[in-house]
Design a protein around this motif. Structure first.
Motif, PDB file in Angstrom:
ATOM      1  N   ARG A   4      15.028 -17.219 -29.412  1.00 44.80           N
ATOM      2  CA  ARG A   4      13.822 -16.526 -28.931  1.00 44.80           C
ATOM      3  C   ARG A   4      13.793 -15.099 -29.445  1.00 44.80           C
ATOM      4  NH1 ARG A   4      12.900 -13.213 -24.806  1.00 44.80           N
ATOM      5  NH2 ARG A   4      14.851 -13.710 -23.742  1.00 44.80           N
TER       6      ARG A   4
ATOM      7  N   LEU B 151      10.039 -13.156 -29.725  1.00 48.97           N
ATOM      8  CA  LEU B 151       9.200 -13.595 -28.608  1.00 48.97           C
ATOM      9  C   LEU B 151       9.759 -13.075 -27.290  1.00 48.97           C
ATOM     10  CD1 LEU B 151       8.796 -17.302 -29.727  1.00 48.97           C
ATOM     11  CD2 LEU B 151       7.060 -15.525 -29.874  1.00 48.97           C
TER      12      LEU B 151
ATOM     13  N   LEU C 100       9.821 -13.678 -22.908  1.00 50.73           N
ATOM     14  CA  LEU C 100       9.740 -14.793 -21.963  1.00 50.73           C
ATOM     15  C   LEU C 100       8.290 -15.056 -21.578  1.00 50.73           C
ATOM     16  CD1 LEU C 100      12.797 -14.167 -19.628  1.00 50.73           C
ATOM     17  CD2 LEU C 100      12.468 -16.053 -21.207  1.00 50.73           C
TER      18      LEU C 100
ATOM     19  N   ASP D 234       5.685 -14.673 -23.520  1.00 54.02           N
ATOM     20  CA  ASP D 234       5.060 -15.440 -24.605  1.00 54.02           C
ATOM     21  C   ASP D 234       5.360 -16.928 -24.456  1.00 54.02           C
ATOM     22  OD1 ASP D 234       4.179 -13.050 -25.728  1.00 54.02           O
ATOM     23  OD2 ASP D 234       5.933 -12.873 -27.045  1.00 54.02           O
ATOM     24  N   ALA D 235       6.622 -17.254 -24.201  1.00 53.31           N
ATOM     25  CA  ALA D 235       7.019 -18.658 -24.033  1.00 53.31           C
ATOM     26  C   ALA D 235       6.356 -19.261 -22.800  1.00 53.31           C
ATOM     27  CB  ALA D 235       8.533 -18.769 -23.929  1.00 53.31           C
ATOM     28  N   GLU D 236       6.249 -18.474 -21.732  1.00 51.83           N
ATOM     29  CA  GLU D 236       5.611 -18.952 -20.507  1.00 51.83           C
ATOM     30  C   GLU D 236       4.142 -19.294 -20.763  1.00 51.83           C
ATOM     31  OE1 GLU D 236       5.039 -17.453 -15.894  1.00 51.83           O
ATOM     32  OE2 GLU D 236       5.191 -15.963 -17.476  1.00 51.83           O
TER      33      GLU D 236
ATOM     34  N   LEU E  55       4.211 -22.665 -23.015  1.00 47.27           N
ATOM     35  CA  LEU E  55       4.840 -23.840 -22.417  1.00 47.27           C
ATOM     36  C   LEU E  55       4.360 -24.151 -21.005  1.00 47.27           C
ATOM     37  CD1 LEU E  55       8.506 -23.213 -23.566  1.00 47.27           C
ATOM     38  CD2 LEU E  55       6.870 -24.820 -24.527  1.00 47.27           C
TER      39      LEU E  55
ATOM     40  N   LEU F 217      12.604 -20.217 -17.352  1.00 47.43           N
ATOM     41  CA  LEU F 217      13.062 -20.004 -18.728  1.00 47.43           C
ATOM     42  C   LEU F 217      14.257 -19.055 -18.755  1.00 47.43           C
ATOM     43  CD1 LEU F 217       9.610 -19.683 -20.525  1.00 47.43           C
ATOM     44  CD2 LEU F 217      11.125 -21.669 -20.470  1.00 47.43           C
TER      45      LEU F 217
ATOM     46  N   TYR G 157      11.368 -26.267 -24.359  1.00 44.30           N
ATOM     47  CA  TYR G 157      11.710 -24.919 -24.825  1.00 44.30           C
ATOM     48  C   TYR G 157      12.349 -24.990 -26.209  1.00 44.30           C
ATOM     49  CZ  TYR G 157      12.992 -19.982 -24.019  1.00 44.30           C
ATOM     50  OH  TYR G 157      13.107 -18.626 -24.086  1.00 44.30           O
TER      51      TYR G 157
ATOM     52  N   PHE H  75       9.711 -25.778 -28.771  1.00 43.93           N
ATOM     53  CA  PHE H  75       8.896 -24.580 -28.985  1.00 43.93           C
ATOM     54  C   PHE H  75       9.596 -23.609 -29.920  1.00 43.93           C
ATOM     55  CE2 PHE H  75       8.165 -20.176 -27.400  1.00 43.93           C
ATOM     56  CZ  PHE H  75       6.880 -20.006 -27.884  1.00 43.93           C
ATOM     57  N   LEU H  76      10.912 -23.489 -29.772  1.00 43.57           N
ATOM     58  CA  LEU H  76      11.677 -22.557 -30.602  1.00 43.57           C
ATOM     59  C   LEU H  76      12.110 -23.157 -31.938  1.00 43.57           C
ATOM     60  CD1 LEU H  76      13.901 -20.955 -27.818  1.00 43.57           C
ATOM     61  CD2 LEU H  76      11.906 -19.946 -28.939  1.00 43.57           C
TER      62      LEU H  76
END
Length: 149
Positions: free
Chosen positions: A12, A17, A19, A21-23, A26, A33, A57, A60-61
């Motif tokens: 990440r 990125l 957290l 952004d990932a939230e 996803l 996360l 996750y 996504f990565l």
């Protein structure tokens, strides 16, 4: 070897990125996360969710999701792979001479692409218009015949 959480966090950060952004992508809470990145699986309600979150996750990565999920399964002592169930052969009844084989499940057909569906719809609409025009002409001829003759 790095833990699952360290690997997720490292990737990440490497991608720049947060957290949040990932939230956003996803739809998994940032707290979950963060718990994954800290290998604190007790925060997440249930091993099924943990496996799903790790899989999503990792995908996504751009990581190997199956390897990470298998690593998690190994860490909790779950068997990796699909457990096989031993089947007992069924005894035939007096009136049966052969066993019936189970029916095979047919795969669902793939949906056609949008452009193909649009082209088919245009073709069908053209046919429908021709049919309606022919019917209208026949009705007009019938009415003309009815009132003239």
């Amino acid at each position: 070897m790095a833990s699952i959480g360290e690997e997720l966090q490292r990737e990440r950060h490497r991608r720049g990125l947060t957290l949040h952004d990932a939230e956003e992508v996803l739809h998994i809470k940032a707290a979950y996360l963060e718990a994954l990145e800290q290998d604190n699986y007790g925060v997440i309600p249930g091993a099924v969710y943990v496996k799903g979150f790790i899989s999503n996750y990792a995908e996504f990565l751009g990581l190997d999701k199956q390897r990470l999920v298998d690593g998690y399964k190994a860490s909790i002592g779950e068997t990796i792979g699909v457990p096989l169930r031993r089947m007992q052969p069924r005894k035939l009844r007096a009136h049966e001479d052969v066993e019936h084989k189970p029916e095979m499940i047919k795969p669902t057909p793939q949906r056609l692409p949008y452009t193909t569906r649009r082209e088919r719809r245009k073709k069908v609409m053209a046919q429908e218009r021709i049919t309606v025009a022919v019917i209208a002409v026949l009705v007009i001829i019938f009415l003309f015949w009815l009132f003239i003759f």
